[in-house]
Write a protein that holds these residues in place. Structure first.
Motif, PDB file in Angstrom:
ATOM      1  N   LYS A  97       0.839  -1.194   0.000  1.00  0.00           N
ATOM      2  CA  LYS A  97       0.000   0.000   0.000  1.00  0.00           C
ATOM      3  C   LYS A  97       0.878   1.250   0.000  1.00  0.00           C
ATOM      4  O   LYS A  97       1.829   1.345   0.792  1.00  0.00           O
ATOM      5  CB  LYS A  97      -0.916  -0.005   1.228  1.00  0.00           C
ATOM      6  CG  LYS A  97      -1.780   1.233   1.357  1.00  0.00           C
ATOM      7  CD  LYS A  97      -1.273   2.201   2.407  1.00  0.00           C
ATOM      8  CE  LYS A  97      -1.849   3.573   2.253  1.00  0.00           C
ATOM      9  NZ  LYS A  97      -1.584   4.479   3.375  1.00  0.00           N
ATOM     10  N   GLY A  99       0.786   5.340   0.383  1.00  0.00           N
ATOM     11  CA  GLY A  99      -0.031   6.478   0.808  1.00  0.00           C
ATOM     12  C   GLY A  99       0.147   7.671  -0.114  1.00  0.00           C
ATOM     13  O   GLY A  99       0.993   7.668  -1.013  1.00  0.00           O
ATOM     14  N   TRP A 317       3.554   1.453   2.841  1.00  0.00           N
ATOM     15  CA  TRP A 317       4.687   2.337   2.539  1.00  0.00           C
ATOM     16  C   TRP A 317       4.297   3.773   2.803  1.00  0.00           C
ATOM     17  O   TRP A 317       3.306   4.270   2.269  1.00  0.00           O
ATOM     18  CB  TRP A 317       5.109   2.150   1.073  1.00  0.00           C
ATOM     19  CG  TRP A 317       5.728   0.810   0.818  1.00  0.00           C
ATOM     20  CD1 TRP A 317       5.076  -0.365   0.587  1.00  0.00           C
ATOM     21  CD2 TRP A 317       7.137   0.504   0.766  1.00  0.00           C
ATOM     22  NE1 TRP A 317       5.989  -1.384   0.397  1.00  0.00           N
ATOM     23  CE2 TRP A 317       7.256  -0.877   0.496  1.00  0.00           C
ATOM     24  CE3 TRP A 317       8.303   1.266   0.918  1.00  0.00           C
ATOM     25  CZ2 TRP A 317       8.497  -1.515   0.375  1.00  0.00           C
ATOM     26  CZ3 TRP A 317       9.532   0.636   0.803  1.00  0.00           C
ATOM     27  CH2 TRP A 317       9.619  -0.744   0.530  1.00  0.00           C
ATOM     28  N   VAL A 320       7.815   7.941   6.384  1.00  0.00           N
ATOM     29  CA  VAL A 320       8.646   7.875   7.593  1.00  0.00           C
ATOM     30  C   VAL A 320       9.246   6.469   7.685  1.00  0.00           C
ATOM     31  O   VAL A 320       8.719   5.528   7.091  1.00  0.00           O
ATOM     32  CB  VAL A 320       7.825   8.157   8.881  1.00  0.00           C
ATOM     33  CG1 VAL A 320       7.663   9.629   9.131  1.00  0.00           C
ATOM     34  CG2 VAL A 320       6.464   7.475   8.824  1.00  0.00           C
ATOM     35  N   GLY A 322       9.020   4.006   9.393  1.00  0.00           N
ATOM     36  CA  GLY A 322       8.260   3.027  10.167  1.00  0.00           C
ATOM     37  C   GLY A 322       7.448   3.731  11.230  1.00  0.00           C
ATOM     38  O   GLY A 322       7.318   4.967  11.207  1.00  0.00           O
ATOM     39  N   VAL A 323       6.903   2.954  12.149  1.00  0.00           N
ATOM     40  CA  VAL A 323       6.219   3.558  13.292  1.00  0.00           C
ATOM     41  C   VAL A 323       7.321   4.092  14.205  1.00  0.00           C
ATOM     42  O   VAL A 323       8.297   3.398  14.484  1.00  0.00           O
ATOM     43  CB  VAL A 323       5.359   2.513  14.030  1.00  0.00           C
ATOM     44  CG1 VAL A 323       4.737   3.124  15.277  1.00  0.00           C
ATOM     45  CG2 VAL A 323       4.278   1.953  13.111  1.00  0.00           C
ATOM     46  N   LEU A 324       7.174   5.334  14.642  1.00  0.00           N
ATOM     47  CA  LEU A 324       8.239   5.978  15.404  1.00  0.00           C
ATOM     48  C   LEU A 324       7.876   6.040  16.894  1.00  0.00           C
ATOM     49  O   LEU A 324       6.706   5.857  17.269  1.00  0.00           O
ATOM     50  CB  LEU A 324       8.496   7.385  14.871  1.00  0.00           C
ATOM     51  CG  LEU A 324       8.784   7.491  13.368  1.00  0.00           C
ATOM     52  CD1 LEU A 324       8.992   8.961  12.970  1.00  0.00           C
ATOM     53  CD2 LEU A 324      10.017   6.680  12.985  1.00  0.00           C
ATOM     54  N   CYS A 326       7.542   8.499  18.710  1.00  0.00           N
ATOM     55  CA  CYS A 326       6.427   9.440  18.890  1.00  0.00           C
ATOM     56  C   CYS A 326       6.257  10.214  17.593  1.00  0.00           C
ATOM     57  O   CYS A 326       7.031  10.029  16.647  1.00  0.00           O
ATOM     58  CB  CYS A 326       6.629  10.366  20.102  1.00  0.00           C
ATOM     59  SG  CYS A 326       7.665  11.785  19.834  1.00  0.00           S
ATOM     60  N   ASP A 327       5.213  11.014  17.528  1.00  0.00           N
ATOM     61  CA  ASP A 327       4.919  11.784  16.311  1.00  0.00           C
ATOM     62  C   ASP A 327       6.114  12.690  15.992  1.00  0.00           C
ATOM     63  O   ASP A 327       6.475  13.545  16.802  1.00  0.00           O
ATOM     64  CB  ASP A 327       3.655  12.611  16.583  1.00  0.00           C
ATOM     65  CG  ASP A 327       3.213  13.399  15.365  1.00  0.00           C
ATOM     66  OD1 ASP A 327       4.013  13.573  14.425  1.00  0.00           O
ATOM     67  OD2 ASP A 327       2.057  13.851  15.364  1.00  0.00           O
ATOM     68  N   PRO A 328       6.731  12.542  14.812  1.00  0.00           N
ATOM     69  CA  PRO A 328       7.909  13.364  14.500  1.00  0.00           C
ATOM     70  C   PRO A 328       7.586  14.850  14.388  1.00  0.00           C
ATOM     71  O   PRO A 328       8.478  15.681  14.458  1.00  0.00           O
ATOM     72  CB  PRO A 328       8.388  12.794  13.155  1.00  0.00           C
ATOM     73  CG  PRO A 328       7.201  12.116  12.569  1.00  0.00           C
ATOM     74  CD  PRO A 328       6.370  11.638  13.721  1.00  0.00           C
ATOM     75  N   GLN A 354      -1.156   9.061  13.807  1.00  0.00           N
ATOM     76  CA  GLN A 354      -1.715   9.183  12.454  1.00  0.00           C
ATOM     77  C   GLN A 354      -1.156   8.141  11.487  1.00  0.00           C
ATOM     78  O   GLN A 354      -1.731   7.879  10.436  1.00  0.00           O
ATOM     79  CB  GLN A 354      -1.396  10.597  11.942  1.00  0.00           C
ATOM     80  CG  GLN A 354      -2.126  11.006  10.692  1.00  0.00           C
ATOM     81  CD  GLN A 354      -1.321  12.030   9.924  1.00  0.00           C
ATOM     82  OE1 GLN A 354      -0.594  12.813  10.522  1.00  0.00           O
ATOM     83  NE2 GLN A 354      -1.442  12.028   8.606  1.00  0.00           N
TER      84      GLN A 354
END
Ligand code: ADP
Ligand code: PHD
Length: 549
Positions: A97, A99, A317, A320, A322-324, A326-328, A354
């Motif tokens: 996928k 985005g 895809w 970023v 991957g999952v970080l 916290c929100d960058p 998000q």
């Protein structure tokens, strides 16, 4: 080479012996891969191959055979030779996928095509979101159309932007303008219709935003075909993604899974081409109208397709690594989290990260299919792998999530201690009003809870609804409504809650922040703290420094 006959679909057939291509053979019935062609219920279709193991090189004759083994007709089928894809015995392997940020321009579409083709062992289903910020622009265009008057609808800025972006992309990719022009014309007509009616219903909103995914997928499929990679575009609402009729926030229904499998596997069996499917969209089961799955819903489309087809892996895809942690956007030095469980990822998404759609983990968990979050701008980065279980022995805190602008209610019973039925009464009021609750903390006579703006992402609870909730609750309790609160969720190993809480409260005390509510739910992966909105970001940064640096 001996001719082979490939079974491509019919309801129930016994092995049949028939003559085709100069030789006779016995046809195997592969029950789990049947697809039912309703118009030829009693007629089986068989493709005839000069080489049974390589459909891409097949002679492409389709024999339609009746139940008594008679050949009804012979269709000649042109097949282009697939580059990398289309080994007859090979099934689709994964979902990829991409985005909006991954397919924001012609250049990005080219890079994504290259990326897809670099996985030479994969035969992917591709799910795409609308290009860049197209969904936001479409929604804005719709809102403007309500009040701009019919004569001005054609010159709404956002419409011009969308036209320009899609036409430029088509031109730069060297594909036919007609790939998008009918959609752009229809979009303009729709905006004029909205201007004429002076209203934008939720149903119309969904139809309006569907243009984004409908165009991005058509462009990408056309481009792949142009460079010699056989691809087939699908609109989710035609392919079997069946949903509730909750426009702007529909849920996927169970009927989706067999329907999608039948359609995509059937087509692949018959004539392999990479499926390019619109993310985010569905078809309401009663209305038959286009629905959407809530903002960011393409992630859910991807996991639903992964489950439907029983694929090996689902890749989402993003922009970023991957999952970080916290929100960058709150803390730019956030680090990728290498492993997560479905439960952690679901909790993280539900409580505001998000990066993943809140419901997207459900099909993956049900199908037990690993989800990999990767960066299309940096494919070498390992990304995040989400699976059913992981080694938690060393895990303490995995990620910190912030959900802003939350409403909190303190509800204190007006009755005496020991009265039963208080909690039941309070929750029945929420049920009657269709409002769901996020975080709860209770004592015998009081409840503190936060309200989930019932359908996440799509709408805020409006003041009228809040007043109504309070009015109903005041029949049994004293109610204090507190707005502008934030939930900070500490996602991690709740088995170590004492350690997490000790550290977290020490940080919060140093920063002079008072926690107004705390909840450690049954999820075993989440501790939620409620603080004032205006203190929340500073808290997240301080907590991040303490736990991760
Ligand atoms: N914990 C988090 N990990 C990674 N990204 C996050 C996180 N929280 C918020 N984000 C934001 O989510 C964005 C990616 O999600 P999204 O915009 O939906 O991607 P796409 O449109 O590519 O599917 C990132 O650019 C980042 O700003
Ligand atoms: N285009 C839709 C669906 C989606 O999933 O988008 P993205 O993958 O870019 O978050 C949206 O913006 O909500």
């Amino acid at each position: 080479m001996a001719a082979g006959l490939q079974f491509t679909g019919v309801k129930t057939l016994c092995p049949v012996s028939l003559r085709g291509g100069g030789s006779s053979c016995c046809l195997p019935v592969r029950s789990q891969r049947l697809h039912f062609a309703s118009s030829v219920a009693s007629v089986a279709e068989f493709s005839e191959f000069s080489n049974a193991s390589a459909r891409s090189c097949c002679r492409s004759r389709v024999l339609r055979v009746s139940c008594d083994g008679r050949v009804v007709d012979v269709l000649e089928k042109k097949e282009t030779k697939n580059q990398s894809f289309g080994e007859a015995e090979n099934q689709l392997t994964c979902v990829m996928k991409f985005g909006g940020s991954s397919v924001a321009s012609a250049e990005r579409m080219r890079e994504v095509a290259e990326l897809v083709l670099s996985f030479t062992n994969e035969r992917p289903v591709i799910v795409l979101s609308a290009m860049g910020k197209t969904t936001n622009k479409l929604l804005l265009a719709g809102e403007k159309a309500v009040s701009c008057g019919v004569t001005n609808a054609s010159s709404i800025d956002e419409l011009s932007f969308i036209k320009e972006l899609h036409l430029r992309t088509v031109k730069e990719l060297g594909i036919d303008m007609s790939t998008v022009t009918p959609h752009l014309e229809e979009l303009e007509q729709l905006l004029k219709g909205i201007a004429m009616m002076k209203e934008l219903t939720l149903r119309t909103k969904d139809y309006l935003v569907s243009f984004g995914e409908c165009m991005s997928t058509r462009i990408f499929a056309a481009y792949l075909n142009k460079i010699g990679v056989k691809a087939r575009q699908y609109d989710a609402f035609e392919v079997g993604i069946i949903t509730t009729d909750d426009f702007t926030n529909a849920d996927i229904l169970e009927a989706t899974y067999p329907a999608v499998a039948k359609r995509l596997l059937g087509d692949w069996d018959f004539d392999p081409a990479i499926p390019i499917v619109t993310g985010f969209l569905g078809k309401g089961w009663r209305s038959c109208a286009v629905t959407t799955l809530g903002r960011g819903g393409s992630d859910l489309t991807a996991t639903a397709i992964g489950k439907a087809l029983g694929l090996r892996e689902i890749q989402v895809w993003k922009d970023v690594d991957g999952v970080l942690t916290c929100d960058p956007n709150i803390y730019p030095r956030a680090e990728p989290v290498p492993y997560l469980t479905f439960d952690e990822a679901a909790e993280l998404a539900y409580f505001g990260a998000q990066v993943l759609h809140p419901q997207s983990m459900r099909p993956a968990r049900e199908g037990d299919i690993p989800v990999r979050v990767k960066n299309s701008y940096n494919p070498e980065a390992p990304g995040t792998l989400i699976t059913r279980a992981r080694d938690m022995s060393k895990a303490v805190l995995t990620s910190i999530v912030l959900k802003r602008n939350i409403t909190m209610l303190d509800i204190v019973s007006t009755r005496m201690l020991g009265q039963y039925g208080f909690l039941a009464k309070v929750f029945s009021i929420f049920e009657d009003l269709g409002i769901s609750v996020d975080v709860v903390a209770t004592s015998e006579v009081s409840i503190s809870l936060t309200l989930d703006p019932s359908k996440l992402w799509s709408r805020e609870l409006i003041q009228q609804e809040l007043d109504h909730v309070v009015e109903e609750l005041e029949k049994v309790a004293v109610v204090n409504l507190l707005q502008h609160r934030s939930i900070i969720s500490l996602i991690g190993n709740v088995q170590r809650s004492s350690l997490i809480l000790e550290k977290a409260f020490s940080v919060l005390r140093t920063n002079g922040v008072n926690v107004q509510m705390i909840s450690q739910g049954a999820s075993k992966v989440n501790i939620s703290l409620v603080v004032n909105d205006n203190e929340a970001e500073q808290c997240v940064r301080a907590l991040h420094s303490a736990f991760f640096e």
